[in-house]
Structure formats: C-alpha cells, structure tokens
Write an enzyme that holds these catalytic residues in place. Sequence first.
Site, PDB file in Angstrom:
ATOM      1  N   ASP A 145     116.517 -88.596 -17.042  1.00 27.44           N
ATOM      2  CA  ASP A 145     117.036 -89.818 -17.133  1.00 27.44           C
ATOM      3  C   ASP A 145     116.137 -90.640 -18.373  1.00 27.44           C
ATOM      4  O   ASP A 145     115.271 -91.433 -18.181  1.00 27.44           O
ATOM      5  CB  ASP A 145     116.751 -90.805 -16.106  1.00 27.44           C
ATOM      6  CG  ASP A 145     117.773 -90.389 -15.019  1.00 27.44           C
ATOM      7  OD1 ASP A 145     118.619 -89.568 -15.277  1.00 27.44           O
ATOM      8  OD2 ASP A 145     117.542 -90.981 -13.571  1.00 27.44           O
ATOM      9  N   TYR A 148     119.729 -93.799 -20.865  1.00 24.53           N
ATOM     10  CA  TYR A 148     120.726 -94.298 -19.946  1.00 24.53           C
ATOM     11  C   TYR A 148     121.856 -94.780 -20.909  1.00 24.53           C
ATOM     12  O   TYR A 148     122.543 -95.800 -20.699  1.00 24.53           O
ATOM     13  CB  TYR A 148     120.056 -95.700 -19.481  1.00 24.53           C
ATOM     14  CG  TYR A 148     119.107 -95.328 -18.350  1.00 24.53           C
ATOM     15  CD1 TYR A 148     119.704 -95.361 -16.943  1.00 24.53           C
ATOM     16  CD2 TYR A 148     117.850 -95.126 -18.507  1.00 24.53           C
ATOM     17  CE1 TYR A 148     118.788 -95.099 -15.707  1.00 24.53           C
ATOM     18  CE2 TYR A 148     117.027 -94.769 -17.663  1.00 24.53           C
ATOM     19  CZ  TYR A 148     117.294 -95.028 -16.241  1.00 24.53           C
ATOM     20  OH  TYR A 148     116.692 -94.691 -15.099  1.00 24.53           O
ATOM     21  N   ASN A 182     120.607 -87.144 -13.732  1.00 23.88           N
ATOM     22  CA  ASN A 182     122.226 -87.211 -13.899  1.00 23.88           C
ATOM     23  C   ASN A 182     122.723 -88.069 -14.924  1.00 23.88           C
ATOM     24  O   ASN A 182     123.752 -88.183 -15.441  1.00 23.88           O
ATOM     25  CB  ASN A 182     122.206 -88.012 -12.541  1.00 23.88           C
ATOM     26  CG  ASN A 182     121.394 -89.342 -12.319  1.00 23.88           C
ATOM     27  OD1 ASN A 182     120.097 -89.188 -12.168  1.00 23.88           O
ATOM     28  ND2 ASN A 182     121.766 -90.413 -12.307  1.00 23.88           N
ATOM     29  N   HIS A 238     114.834 -83.058 -11.327  1.00 25.90           N
ATOM     30  CA  HIS A 238     115.054 -84.046 -11.362  1.00 25.90           C
ATOM     31  C   HIS A 238     115.239 -84.820  -9.950  1.00 25.90           C
ATOM     32  O   HIS A 238     114.640 -85.941  -9.880  1.00 25.90           O
ATOM     33  CB  HIS A 238     116.525 -84.262 -12.213  1.00 25.90           C
ATOM     34  CG  HIS A 238     116.914 -85.929 -12.313  1.00 25.90           C
ATOM     35  ND1 HIS A 238     115.924 -86.847 -13.032  1.00 25.90           N
ATOM     36  CD2 HIS A 238     117.796 -86.637 -11.904  1.00 25.90           C
ATOM     37  CE1 HIS A 238     116.575 -88.049 -13.059  1.00 25.90           C
ATOM     38  NE2 HIS A 238     117.721 -88.072 -12.416  1.00 25.90           N
ATOM     39  N   HIS A 248     118.232 -92.640  -2.907  1.00 25.36           N
ATOM     40  CA  HIS A 248     118.287 -91.087  -3.215  1.00 25.36           C
ATOM     41  C   HIS A 248     118.093 -90.392  -2.198  1.00 25.36           C
ATOM     42  O   HIS A 248     117.376 -88.945  -2.126  1.00 25.36           O
ATOM     43  CB  HIS A 248     117.915 -90.745  -4.597  1.00 25.36           C
ATOM     44  CG  HIS A 248     118.352 -91.526  -5.574  1.00 25.36           C
ATOM     45  ND1 HIS A 248     119.811 -91.723  -5.842  1.00 25.36           N
ATOM     46  CD2 HIS A 248     117.918 -92.202  -6.520  1.00 25.36           C
ATOM     47  CE1 HIS A 248     119.540 -92.740  -7.177  1.00 25.36           C
ATOM     48  NE2 HIS A 248     118.749 -93.064  -7.544  1.00 25.36           N
ATOM     49  N   HIS A 275     114.297 -89.480 -11.094  1.00 21.86           N
ATOM     50  CA  HIS A 275     115.510 -89.800 -10.158  1.00 21.86           C
ATOM     51  C   HIS A 275     115.033 -91.163  -9.220  1.00 21.86           C
ATOM     52  O   HIS A 275     115.853 -92.089  -9.328  1.00 21.86           O
ATOM     53  CB  HIS A 275     115.955 -88.786  -9.380  1.00 21.86           C
ATOM     54  CG  HIS A 275     117.296 -88.897  -8.757  1.00 21.86           C
ATOM     55  ND1 HIS A 275     118.549 -89.549  -9.689  1.00 21.86           N
ATOM     56  CD2 HIS A 275     118.102 -88.884  -7.624  1.00 21.86           C
ATOM     57  CE1 HIS A 275     119.530 -89.683  -9.122  1.00 21.86           C
ATOM     58  NE2 HIS A 275     119.442 -89.029  -7.701  1.00 21.86           N
ATOM     59  N   VAL A 276     114.072 -91.346  -8.334  1.00 25.90           N
ATOM     60  CA  VAL A 276     113.733 -92.215  -7.731  1.00 25.90           C
ATOM     61  C   VAL A 276     112.689 -93.147  -8.511  1.00 25.90           C
ATOM     62  O   VAL A 276     111.796 -92.509  -8.901  1.00 25.90           O
ATOM     63  CB  VAL A 276     113.133 -91.754  -6.246  1.00 25.90           C
ATOM     64  CG1 VAL A 276     112.696 -92.896  -5.366  1.00 25.90           C
ATOM     65  CG2 VAL A 276     114.227 -91.096  -5.330  1.00 25.90           C
ATOM     66  N   HIS A 277     113.004 -94.214  -8.612  1.00 18.86           N
ATOM     67  CA  HIS A 277     112.339 -95.285  -9.315  1.00 18.86           C
ATOM     68  C   HIS A 277     111.024 -95.745  -8.639  1.00 18.86           C
ATOM     69  O   HIS A 277     111.049 -96.911  -8.485  1.00 18.86           O
ATOM     70  CB  HIS A 277     113.319 -96.490  -9.998  1.00 18.86           C
ATOM     71  CG  HIS A 277     114.168 -95.831 -10.815  1.00 18.86           C
ATOM     72  ND1 HIS A 277     115.263 -96.707 -10.898  1.00 18.86           N
ATOM     73  CD2 HIS A 277     114.369 -94.652 -11.230  1.00 18.86           C
ATOM     74  CE1 HIS A 277     116.303 -96.101 -11.730  1.00 18.86           C
ATOM     75  NE2 HIS A 277     115.554 -94.863 -12.128  1.00 18.86           N
TER      76      HIS A 277
END
Length: 388
Positions: A145, A148, A182, A238, A248, A275-277
């Site tokens: 990521d 964006y 993604n 990811h 997620h 992936h997870v912020h």
Amino acid sequence: MGLNHLTLVCSAIALLSIFVVSQAGVTSTHVRVSEPSEEMPLETFPPPACYNAPEQVHITQGDHAGRGMIISWVTPLNEDGSNVVTYWIANSDGSDNKSALATTSSYRYFNYTSGYLYHATIKGLETLYNYMSNPKGQAVLFAGDLSYADDHPNHDQRKWDSYGRFVEPSAAYQPWIWAAGNHEIDYAESIPHKVHLHFGTKSNELQLTSSYSPLTQLMDELKKVNRSETPWLIVLVHAPWYNSNNYHYMEGESMRVTFEPWFVENKVDIVFAGHVHAYERSERISNIQYNITDGMSTPVKDQNAPVYITIGDGGNIEGIANNFIDPQPSYSAFREASFGHAILEIKNRTHAHYTWHRNKEDEFIPEAVIADSIWLKNRYYLREEETS
C-alpha cells in the site's frame, strides 16, 4: 552483506503511556488522535527543473546472493545515454568506472502516458566495511500500500510519479524491498492483469504469479536459502495472518492455511504484514494443526514458528484502525492503534533487537517514542530457546 550489524527499517510510517495487561499480552491505551486525512497535492513534489533530469530514483536488491542491485529511474525523454548507469568503488579516484545498461519501457493507462522507465542491474558488488557499519539502516522493508493511486479516478498514475519523487531521498540511497498490497493491484482498461504476491527474505525477493503454483514456488524458494550464509529468514506479506483487529479480520486466512506449515518447517524468523492501519506483534505461535474456517480455533505457542508483526501503521489517507477485538487473544503480545515504524537490528547470526517507534504526534513530543521492543533469537540456530 555483512552479518556483524544489519539494520532494517520497517514501515508501512504522550510522554507516558498506560498499558492494559491481560493473560494474552499488552493492549496499549494510547490511541492516535483522529485527525482529518489530507492528501498531499501533486504539486508538492514537482518534477525536477533540469532538462531531461532523472527522477524517482530508487534501488532494490538485485540477486539472491546479496551482491546485486537494481537501479531504477524515470526521464521525460529517451535520449542517448539516458539508459546508462556509471558506478565505481567508494573512495576511489574514479579511474575504475564501470557502467551498466538499463532496460527501457513506457506505458499508457487510460489518458496517462508515462515517462521512460529504466531498470539497470549491477552485479558482483562487494560489501564495504563503512557500509556494514552504517547506522542509518541498510534496507527498508515496506509491506505494501504505497501511493494509493487506486483511490482516484482511473487509478491516477500521476500519484505514482509524485510518490516516486516523495520517497527518492530515501529509496535512492538504501534498497527498498516491498510487498504488493491491494492498493497496488491495477487493471487494464478491460482485462485484469494476473494478481501478484511478493515474498521477500534478507537476500532475495520472490514474486509469485497465478501462472505457477504459489506453494510450489514457495517450496522451491525456501530450499534455496542457505542458513549458513543467510541466517535470518524474513518474509513480507500484505494481509496479516494473525490479526486481532476488527479491520480486515481473517482476510489472510486462506493464505495462512496454505503456507504456514512451510514457514514453521523452514523456521522462518519473522513475518511482516501491512494492510491493517495499526500495530500488533504476536507471540511465536502456529495453527498448523487446524484448518480454521470459523475463527474459533486457538493457536498454540510454537518455538519453531515466526513472530508475526502487523506494521501497516506507516500513515495513510484512510485513518487509523482503532477497533481491536476484546478480549485480546492469547497469541497477541502487544498491540496499539497508532502510526509508527520499526527498526530491526540484526546483531549477529543468533540475536536481533527489534523496536517499534510510535511516530511523533504533536509539538510537545520531540521525537518518536519506543513503545514496543523485544530481543529475537534465531529459530535456526537457537530453535529450542525461548524468545523473551
């Protein structure tokens, strides 16, 4: 690359913190203050003013032995000499200059036409002592990521140009090794491209494509790793496999079920995910005895298993993921809903020191704060010992 001291900076990027401790682990009560996410305009990082100047320069590791480097850059025009890299031994008089030719390409995407993209591979490099002892970090691992661009109409490719200029001050001087997230999946205007997954180790990067069995590729790649030369085996994915955040949740489960037994068998030391912020670090655990479909099975501690670290907290335009599952699962050692970055210092073939740094949030905190740290012991050489 020398093993006497290797530093990796991992990013995906209150003076006193209070922690809630359970039987599972620690949940930090520090939650980053939610602020509007403002995207930097394209004009923030304009193209260089000089005629046909190279831009978006970045380097990454170029072979399995750690003696190759891929140099990439972009120019507006494809003129004679634009595809040549000149290099020499550090601190020499320049009389031994060498050169490498780059491949050249360009592309069109909807109404966007790229500049000319160059990739040159330099081989047969030697590690210098002053590089091995460099305190600034020898590589950057990025778990996906990036720009964006896909959040914009037609996946605005100008965002990639702006992002390339943004990271150049780092990426041009130390290799970046990244996994595809993604947000990196682009599609042709009518026909989707094949999906790519990236796995990386200290000494190589493996690209998995849908045209070849990912499991077969992984098995073949793991067999190539000589742990006497590459003691530490680190993987980038990811989507996290062990994630106690409602954001997620369990999205990496099918991948975990397929690949985890091979990670345990080959004694992978660390798996970094994005992936997870938010941030989370697991115990050394495995779930290879289960085929989870409902999330109810419980992983067990396994000293042959990796530590799983979710570090999708490097900053983004979508905000923080501050919705952890309660109670904290037994596999979760530490978690915090903040932005930050990590530093992994490989001291030798048996020990590494890992720290996670909460990013500076306001003017009253002068610098990033170390909120999580652990000494890691190599699974191949110290496989029976506890890690903490």
